[in-house]
Enzyme design. Sequence first.
Site, PDB file in Angstrom:
ATOM      1  CG  HIS A 155     -39.853  69.579  53.702  1.00  0.00           C
ATOM      2  ND1 HIS A 155     -39.769  69.491  52.330  1.00  0.00           N
ATOM      3  CD2 HIS A 155     -39.654  70.898  53.985  1.00  0.00           C
ATOM      4  CE1 HIS A 155     -39.539  70.675  51.820  1.00  0.00           C
ATOM      5  NE2 HIS A 155     -39.467  71.548  52.797  1.00  0.00           N
ATOM      6  CD  GLU A 163     -39.293  66.113  50.849  1.00  0.00           C
ATOM      7  OE1 GLU A 163     -40.130  66.616  51.623  1.00  0.00           O
ATOM      8  OE2 GLU A 163     -38.945  66.668  49.808  1.00  0.00           O
TER       9      GLU A 163
HETATM   10  C1  F6R Z   1     -34.437  74.669  53.444  1.00  0.00           C
HETATM   11  C2  F6R Z   1     -35.324  74.079  54.446  1.00  0.00           C
HETATM   12  C3  F6R Z   1     -36.767  73.837  54.088  1.00  0.00           C
HETATM   13  C4  F6R Z   1     -37.569  75.147  54.068  1.00  0.00           C
HETATM   14  C5  F6R Z   1     -39.031  74.886  53.739  1.00  0.00           C
HETATM   15  C6  F6R Z   1     -39.832  76.153  53.659  1.00  0.00           C
HETATM   16  O1  F6R Z   1     -33.150  74.817  53.961  1.00  0.00           O
HETATM   17  O2  F6R Z   1     -34.919  73.813  55.520  1.00  0.00           O
HETATM   18  O3  F6R Z   1     -37.318  72.931  55.004  1.00  0.00           O
HETATM   19  O4  F6R Z   1     -37.473  75.758  55.315  1.00  0.00           O
HETATM   20  O5  F6R Z   1     -39.130  74.200  52.526  1.00  0.00           O
HETATM   21  O6  F6R Z   1     -39.390  76.910  52.576  1.00  0.00           O
HETATM   22  P1  F6R Z   1     -40.001  78.372  52.282  1.00  0.00           P
HETATM   23  O7  F6R Z   1     -39.560  79.242  53.380  1.00  0.00           O
HETATM   24  O8  F6R Z   1     -39.372  78.759  50.957  1.00  0.00           O
HETATM   25  O9  F6R Z   1     -41.482  78.213  52.230  1.00  0.00           O
END
Ligand code: F6R
Length: 283
Positions: free
Chosen positions: A138, A143
């Site tokens: 995503h 999603e």
């Molecule tokens: C949140 C967003 C999400 C995150 C992704 C990765 O604003 O845009 O798409 O970038 O879920 O999250 P981390 O960095 O926590 O693995």
Amino acid sequence: MEVVIQSSARAAADLAARLIADVLREKHRPVLGLATGRTMEAVYARLAAMHSEDGLNFSGCETFNLDEYVGLPAENPHSYRHYMNHHLFSKVNVYLRNTHLPDGVAADLDAECGRYEQLIAHAGGMDLQLLGIGRNGHLGFNEPLSSFQSRTRVVTLAPETIRQNARLFGGAENMPRQAITVGVGTILESRRCVLLATGSDKADILAKAVEGPITSMVSATALQMHPDCVVIADAAAASRLKEGDYYRAMFASSPKWAKYRDAASQRLDGHPNEMLLSRGRNT
Ligand code: F6R
């Protein structure tokens, strides 16, 4: 799409921060699209350091975050507004009134999505959109099966996303099931997209996003169609890429990346004195 592989997560985050800093320096009224999550914490720490140490100026910029949980007010420590205030906005000289996130507690969520989309259009769209990638591919909270033309809307979080973020909420049962996210279509309209992926848990999905077939089952594959998209990965996240040698050769030789290469080699991944010491040893 270009892929830049850096030796460490820190070097990868530093490069993403430098690309953002360049937009802040070069544009008169820069518009930044921002993301939250574990990966971005190092980017925001670096930007905050650039502000305090080098005077990087955020006063003229406007920011739009990708997403917010439905039902969480700004004061909730799990809200993305809280995250942004904590990791970046309170540490730089941005005007809070110029920082935008969707309102997850709006009385009319659909109207809020339309308002947010209009606000982005009114600002002239994003100069640079910073993106992380979820373990299901995503972008924001787009999603699997999100249309590549989708706009800001309310979405139901996928089970994989709930598993990914549940620990932050002390368990899946405490996590909101819905969020407002900017659409894939909105993201693709940004003038530049910068996707940052670090850590071995992103290796499989990054390979699908970058080298796999374009499919709405993996939202990040939409970036393959973007005219100016840079994917920055550390060695761990890049470990499943088939064309890693080519991407490394591109970064090592392309004039476009010269100033970023030089900065990286001078810092030697965060040890500024190491090069001077090794030079001393060798001469
Ligand atoms: C949140 C967003 C999400 C995150 C992704 C990765 O604003 O845009 O798409 O970038 O879920 O999250 P981390 O960095 O926590 O693995």
